[in-house]
Design an enzyme around this catalytic site. Structure first.
Site, PDB file in Angstrom:
ATOM      1  N   GLY A 184      36.366  48.982  34.817  1.00 15.83           N
ATOM      2  CA  GLY A 184      35.340  48.497  33.902  1.00 15.83           C
ATOM      3  C   GLY A 184      34.718  47.226  34.422  1.00 15.83           C
ATOM      4  N   GLN A 215      30.329  39.363  33.682  1.00 14.56           N
ATOM      5  CA  GLN A 215      30.998  39.148  34.973  1.00 14.56           C
ATOM      6  C   GLN A 215      30.031  39.081  36.145  1.00 14.56           C
ATOM      7  OE1 GLN A 215      33.894  42.493  33.994  1.00 14.56           O
ATOM      8  NE2 GLN A 215      35.130  41.223  35.354  1.00 14.56           N
ATOM      9  N   CYS A 259      41.843  42.176  36.168  1.00 12.55           N
ATOM     10  CA  CYS A 259      40.411  41.972  35.941  1.00 12.55           C
ATOM     11  C   CYS A 259      39.751  41.640  37.272  1.00 12.55           C
ATOM     12  CB  CYS A 259      40.236  40.805  34.962  1.00 12.55           C
ATOM     13  SG  CYS A 259      38.519  40.383  34.637  1.00 12.55           S
ATOM     14  N   LEU A 260      38.577  42.207  37.514  1.00  9.25           N
ATOM     15  CA  LEU A 260      37.880  41.944  38.778  1.00  9.25           C
ATOM     16  C   LEU A 260      37.514  40.472  38.914  1.00  9.25           C
ATOM     17  CD1 LEU A 260      35.540  45.082  38.990  1.00  9.25           C
ATOM     18  CD2 LEU A 260      37.689  44.665  40.215  1.00  9.25           C
ATOM     19  N   HIS A 296      39.078  45.134  26.520  1.00  6.80           N
ATOM     20  CA  HIS A 296      39.027  44.138  27.599  1.00  6.80           C
ATOM     21  C   HIS A 296      37.567  43.787  27.928  1.00  6.80           C
ATOM     22  CE1 HIS A 296      40.523  42.539  31.627  1.00  6.80           C
ATOM     23  NE2 HIS A 296      39.221  42.626  31.820  1.00  6.80           N
ATOM     24  N   GLU A 297      36.733  44.822  28.063  1.00  9.12           N
ATOM     25  CA  GLU A 297      35.328  44.585  28.435  1.00  9.12           C
ATOM     26  C   GLU A 297      34.548  43.951  27.287  1.00  9.12           C
ATOM     27  OE1 GLU A 297      34.845  44.712  31.469  1.00  9.12           O
ATOM     28  OE2 GLU A 297      36.568  45.938  31.982  1.00  9.12           O
ATOM     29  N   HIS A 322      34.970  40.300  27.292  1.00 13.07           N
ATOM     30  CA  HIS A 322      34.104  39.594  28.254  1.00 13.07           C
ATOM     31  C   HIS A 322      32.776  39.223  27.604  1.00 13.07           C
ATOM     32  CE1 HIS A 322      36.230  39.571  32.047  1.00 13.07           C
ATOM     33  NE2 HIS A 322      36.459  40.869  32.021  1.00 13.07           N
TER      34      HIS A 322
HETATM   35 NI    NI Z   1      37.796  41.946  33.202  1.00 17.92          NI
END
Ligand code: NI
Length: 172
Positions: free
Chosen positions: A46, A51, A92-93, A134-135, A138
């Site tokens: 995701g 981000q 997480c990226l 999670h997304e 963000h």
């Molecule tokens: Ni993340």
């Protein structure tokens, strides 16, 4: 399509609160396509617009094994969540090289628009439910590390700041 730069924690821009997408147009479709490409390139499940430093309520996900079922989620609204919660190890990226246990609702139902402007309902459970939460975090400026202990969060922050400084020195 283009690969986008992903912000790394503790970049303060990760804590901005996203505004609703006002118009689903070519700009948004291009952004979504670039985010999907960036997510696949980074082997993520995701990616939220926050981000990539775009502060609008848009995220992309793909939890399929084959990595061929991308989902574009615009202006998501939670319509139901389960009482049951689950704890799972999340990464997480924007927090490369780390993971940590986070408690989430086991199931969640959302409504959203897709890249064509059609309204959809998604009844998510398992990895998809965790990914949605999670997304969506963000989009309100929240990174999963905020659920971890101050000690663990501090350790992650120190390490990533050190790595960013080293990368900067190598580049100069
Ligand atoms: Ni993340």
């Amino acid at each position: 399509m283009a690969l986008l730069n992903i912000l790394t924690y503790p970049d303060p821009r990760l804590h901005k609160v996203a505004k609703p997408v006002a118009q689903i147009d070519e700009r948004i479709r291009t952004l979504a396509a670039d985010m999907i490409e960036t997510m696949y390139e980074s082997s993520g499940v995701g990616l939220a617009a926050t981000q990539v430093d775009v502060h609008e309520r848009l995220l992309v996900m793909d939890v399929s094994e084959e990595r061929d079922q991308p989902l574009v989620v615009i202006n998501p609204r939670v319509v139901w969540q389960s009482n049951e919660v689950v704890v799972g190890d999340e990464g997480c990226l924007s927090v490369p090289g780390f993971s940590g246990d986070v408690e989430r609702y086991a199931q969640i139902h959302i409504e959203f628009e897709n890249e064509r402007g059609d309204t959809h309902k998604l009844e998510a459970e398992g990895l998809l439910a965790v990914c949605v939460q999670h997304e969506m975090d963000h989009l309100i400026g929240k990174v999963y590390v905020e659920y971890l202990s101050p000690l663990k969060r501090g350790r992650i922050k120190t390490k990533l700041l050190k790595e960013a400084k080293e990368a900067l020195r190598e580049a100069s």
